[in-house]
Design a protein around this motif. Structure first.
Motif, mmCIF file in Angstrom:
data_model
loop_
_atom_site.group_PDB
_atom_site.id
_atom_site.type_symbol
_atom_site.label_atom_id
_atom_site.label_comp_id
_atom_site.label_asym_id
_atom_site.label_seq_id
_atom_site.Cartn_x
_atom_site.Cartn_y
_atom_site.Cartn_z
ATOM 1 N N SER A 115 0.842 -1.202 0.000
ATOM 2 C CA SER A 115 0.000 0.000 0.000
ATOM 3 C C SER A 115 0.874 1.247 0.000
ATOM 4 N N VAL A 116 0.342 2.306 -0.554
ATOM 5 C CA VAL A 116 1.014 3.591 -0.387
ATOM 6 C C VAL A 116 0.651 4.130 0.994
ATOM 7 N N VAL A 117 1.662 4.556 1.730
ATOM 8 C CA VAL A 117 1.451 5.174 3.040
ATOM 9 C C VAL A 117 1.798 6.659 2.915
ATOM 10 N N ILE A 118 0.811 7.501 3.190
ATOM 11 C CA ILE A 118 1.031 8.949 3.101
ATOM 12 C C ILE A 118 1.189 9.499 4.507
ATOM 13 N N VAL A 119 2.317 10.159 4.763
ATOM 14 C CA VAL A 119 2.508 10.840 6.042
ATOM 15 C C VAL A 119 2.346 12.338 5.775
ATOM 16 N N ASP A 120 1.326 12.883 6.367
ATOM 17 C CA ASP A 120 0.918 14.273 6.152
ATOM 18 C C ASP A 120 1.637 15.128 7.198
ATOM 19 N N GLU A 121 2.741 15.737 6.776
ATOM 20 C CA GLU A 121 3.608 16.440 7.718
ATOM 21 C C GLU A 121 3.392 17.956 7.693
ATOM 22 N N ALA A 122 2.147 18.367 7.704
ATOM 23 C CA ALA A 122 1.849 19.805 7.678
ATOM 24 C C ALA A 122 2.517 20.549 8.831
ATOM 25 N N TYR A 123 2.674 19.858 9.975
ATOM 26 C CA TYR A 123 3.156 20.531 11.188
ATOM 27 C C TYR A 123 4.538 20.049 11.622
ATOM 28 N N ILE A 124 5.287 19.474 10.689
ATOM 29 C CA ILE A 124 6.535 18.804 11.050
ATOM 30 C C ILE A 124 7.616 19.758 11.540
ATOM 31 N N ASP A 125 7.545 21.025 11.166
ATOM 32 C CA ASP A 125 8.652 21.951 11.465
ATOM 33 C C ASP A 125 8.609 22.531 12.867
ATOM 34 N N PHE A 126 7.637 22.098 13.684
ATOM 35 C CA PHE A 126 7.495 22.671 15.026
ATOM 36 C C PHE A 126 7.957 21.704 16.115
ATOM 37 N N GLY A 127 8.880 20.799 15.773
ATOM 38 C CA GLY A 127 9.419 19.936 16.808
ATOM 39 C C GLY A 127 9.542 18.470 16.432
ATOM 40 N N GLY A 128 8.805 18.010 15.444
ATOM 41 C CA GLY A 128 8.878 16.610 15.045
ATOM 42 C C GLY A 128 10.081 16.339 14.155
ATOM 43 N N THR A 129 10.229 15.086 13.740
ATOM 44 C CA THR A 129 11.300 14.703 12.809
ATOM 45 C C THR A 129 10.643 14.109 11.575
ATOM 46 N N SER A 130 10.981 14.647 10.430
ATOM 47 C CA SER A 130 10.339 14.192 9.191
ATOM 48 C C SER A 130 10.698 12.750 8.870
ATOM 49 N N ALA A 131 9.743 12.050 8.269
ATOM 50 C CA ALA A 131 9.986 10.680 7.812
ATOM 51 C C ALA A 131 10.689 10.661 6.461
ATOM 52 N N LEU A 132 11.112 11.827 5.992
ATOM 53 C CA LEU A 132 11.759 11.896 4.678
ATOM 54 C C LEU A 132 12.978 10.972 4.592
ATOM 55 N N SER A 133 13.663 10.822 5.751
ATOM 56 C CA SER A 133 14.853 9.960 5.751
ATOM 57 C C SER A 133 14.506 8.510 5.407
ATOM 58 N N LEU A 134 13.233 8.135 5.559
ATOM 59 C CA LEU A 134 12.824 6.755 5.257
ATOM 60 C C LEU A 134 12.470 6.567 3.778
ATOM 61 N N ALA A 135 12.346 7.693 3.051
ATOM 62 C CA ALA A 135 11.830 7.608 1.679
ATOM 63 C C ALA A 135 12.782 6.866 0.745
ATOM 64 N N SER A 136 14.094 6.911 1.061
ATOM 65 C CA SER A 136 15.027 6.193 0.183
ATOM 66 C C SER A 136 14.944 4.687 0.410
ATOM 67 N N LYS A 137 14.426 4.295 1.568
ATOM 68 C CA LYS A 137 14.369 2.868 1.906
ATOM 69 C C LYS A 137 13.021 2.246 1.488
ATOM 70 N N TYR A 138 11.961 3.055 1.523
ATOM 71 C CA TYR A 138 10.624 2.510 1.260
ATOM 72 C C TYR A 138 9.988 3.241 0.071
ATOM 73 N N ASP A 139 9.728 2.502 -0.993
ATOM 74 C CA ASP A 139 9.213 3.163 -2.193
ATOM 75 C C ASP A 139 7.706 3.409 -2.120
ATOM 76 N N ASN A 140 7.079 2.992 -1.018
ATOM 77 C CA ASN A 140 5.632 3.196 -0.853
ATOM 78 C C ASN A 140 5.310 4.354 0.090
ATOM 79 N N LEU A 141 6.319 5.158 0.413
ATOM 80 C CA LEU A 141 6.130 6.242 1.389
ATOM 81 C C LEU A 141 6.070 7.602 0.694
ATOM 82 N N LEU A 142 4.970 8.292 0.893
ATOM 83 C CA LEU A 142 4.826 9.643 0.341
ATOM 84 C C LEU A 142 4.717 10.630 1.506
ATOM 85 N N ILE A 143 5.582 11.645 1.482
ATOM 86 C CA ILE A 143 5.595 12.680 2.515
ATOM 87 C C ILE A 143 4.929 13.919 1.935
#
Lengths: 349, 349
Positions: free
Chosen positions: A174-202
């Motif tokens: 399945s495609v997994v979409i992580v909706d990171e509208a608020y990521i810049d206020f303290g969280g850590t983006s899942a972007l680092s996982l995008a090279s490992k998982y081709d089903n991840l959309l940030i």
């Protein structure tokens, strides 16, 4: 037969109120309390109306290449749209195209079920636990796709990347979409996982941390195949989604990283101050990594407090929904706005 | 199973080339050769980047009310979107929701079958006659909706309002969309029929006669019920489609009616001059009411002429499709551009 029988009728999403008066304290739609980067004003002054007679670049190269540089990705891994809502709606249409239900949390961005209804996508809501956290094992059921915001809205709760990775990794079909509208206020983006998982959309947005809600710019990042599918669907809907002003001003906003870091840090500081005030006043809230806090009070009615705040010209967000009807979502504004709110709460409590 | 199996794959629309170089004569995407109205520059200078931190008005009141005033309609009969492509795509999704095929001409705007494929709408192409005109009786078959441009693209042929009224009136069980992107260059809008037929939706754009292709503004007009359905579907897709610059600058463009009338008259005059030159050179073309002419020559290959023009830096549009592969669609540019083109054709013929 009447033409009405062929109409796709929908129950639209209800956005937070956008009052036309300016004499209010607007803490209801998670806008940034600070203006966009100075470079945006400069880029605005450099625009010439004469250029507007020509179509904009359909590939949005100016903006895409700025984002690609910023995140260290090739342009083929970045897609831009008219706010993250545009990007998400297109992603629903493109990737959630199965007869199996898509999965998302029961308490989440309330556009997800609207898009699912619009595009006739079956869906199943997965309950958050008592602390508004995702139970990752609940996402192991058969599904046609998964979406969740991280940090979640309206709760502000951030799920650690190992939770995200568990869900993405166990759902390679399945495609997994992580909706990171608020990521810049303290969280850590899942972007680092995008090279490992081709089903991840940030998916991210310029509407919050980049102070550009009024310009409507959102973007998606993921592997080239995902971005190509999304891009094909865009070119099958509207070749030119981003107007010339959005392309120029969006690029200018990305280039000024110092300003971006300063304003997000300022908002995080204000949030920390406001948390202490909330503690003092007896409010309860999950730890927030967004530019808002989701608060409740053991002795106060959420609906009544919402009304009292509105009457005082302080706009926050309230949902008359199960599990969250005693909560208010309060955007982090300027220090001055938060002091005015705190003074009101002091008197009210 | 791989996630790819859930993807909605599509064959995207191919827009005319948007070259980045400026040293060409660009007559390939029907842009206006003149800049937007002076009021647009003024409105641009008055914009403040600081306002962009706030969401735009989701109801687009500033722009909708200008258009409503201009056409003498209540606001409830006007809908705006990100170019007419955005409006049309949403109208396809909203109104063409039947198992019966929608109907459109075989030679027409090539986005129609792309939207139909994207949204899985069955469709049937109705052949134009030998003069590229619609055969109105052919539109009496069972259908789930009808759409055609008037004037048609890429032919430029305008169908008289009695043809439009025949089709709209005889198909009261379907929504009929008249795509009037080119209506301001000589045709008569079917808007006068909208009060009589509640199944008629008129779609227009700022990209051609209003010289604002770069700002992405389109609009629909029709009875309140149609507009409400469209608006509900918009609020189920993206609450804020029009950014703050499009709302302000679009309104400014509508307010300057003198300039609008002057530039459209200028283009019509240039077209008349160019027609005479085409006659002299032995080209054949249907009478055009658009800001373009669809030309062929009994002794010349369309594909070869297209290539020769491209090599000379003159961009026009050519389709490798049945019935029209010997034709070129040439946008009406400035007098100077058309003289340069004519000089080239003189030498080539």
């Amino acid at each position: 037969m009447a033409w009405q029988e062929n109409v796709r009728t929908v129950t639209p999403y209800t956005a937070g109120e956008q009052p036309k008066r300016r004499d209010i304290i607007k803490l209801n739609t998670n806008e940034c309390p600070y203006p966009p980067a100075p470079g945006v004003s400069k880029a605005l002054a450099e625009l010439s109306a004469d250029d507007f007679r020509l179509y904009p670049d359909p590939d949005c190269t100016a903006l895409v290449s700025c984002l690609a540089d910023y995140y260290g990705l090739p342009c083929e891994q970045v897609f831009v749209g008219v706010g993250s809502d545009d990007v998400l709606a297109l992603a629903f249409l493109t990737f959630f195209n199965s007869k199996k239900p898509i999965l998302f949390p029961d308490i989440t961005y309330s556009f997800y079920d609207v898009w699912a209804e619009l595009y006739r996508i079956p869906y199943q809501k997965i309950p958050l636990d008592g602390n508004f956290q995702m139970v990752k094992e609940d996402y192991l059921v058969k599904n046609g796709g998964i979406i969740f915001p991280n940090p979640n809205a309206p709760t502000g709760v951030f799920e650690d990347l190992d939770v995200v990775e568990f869900i993405v990794g166990k759902n390679s079909g399945s495609v997994v979409i992580v909706d990171e509208a608020y990521i810049d206020f303290g969280g850590t983006s899942a972007l680092s996982l995008a090279s490992k998982y081709d089903n991840l959309l940030i998916v991210q947005t310029f509407s919050k941390s980049r102070a550009m809600a009024g310009m409507r710019i959102g973007y998606a990042m993921g592997n080239q195949k995902l971005i190509k599918y999304l891009s094909d669907a865009k070119f099958a809907t509207n070749s030119y989604t981003m107007n010339r002003t959005a392309l120029s001003l969006g690029a200018a906003a990305v280039l000024d990283d110092d300003y971006f870091k300063k304003t997000t840090a300022k908002i995080i500081n204000t949030r920390a101050w406001f948390e202490k005030e909330l503690d003092r006043l007896g409010f309860i809230y999950p730890k927030s990594d967004g530019n808002f806090i989701f608060v409740t009070h053991p002795r106060l009615s959420g609906a009544e407090l919402f009304t009292a705040l509105s009457e005082r010209g302080i706009y926050v967000r309230h949902w008359n929904k199960p599990r969250i009807c005693e909560y208010l979502r309060i955007t982090i504004g300027t220090d001055e706005e938060m002091r005015a709110l705190t003074a009101f709460l002091d008197a009210y409590v």
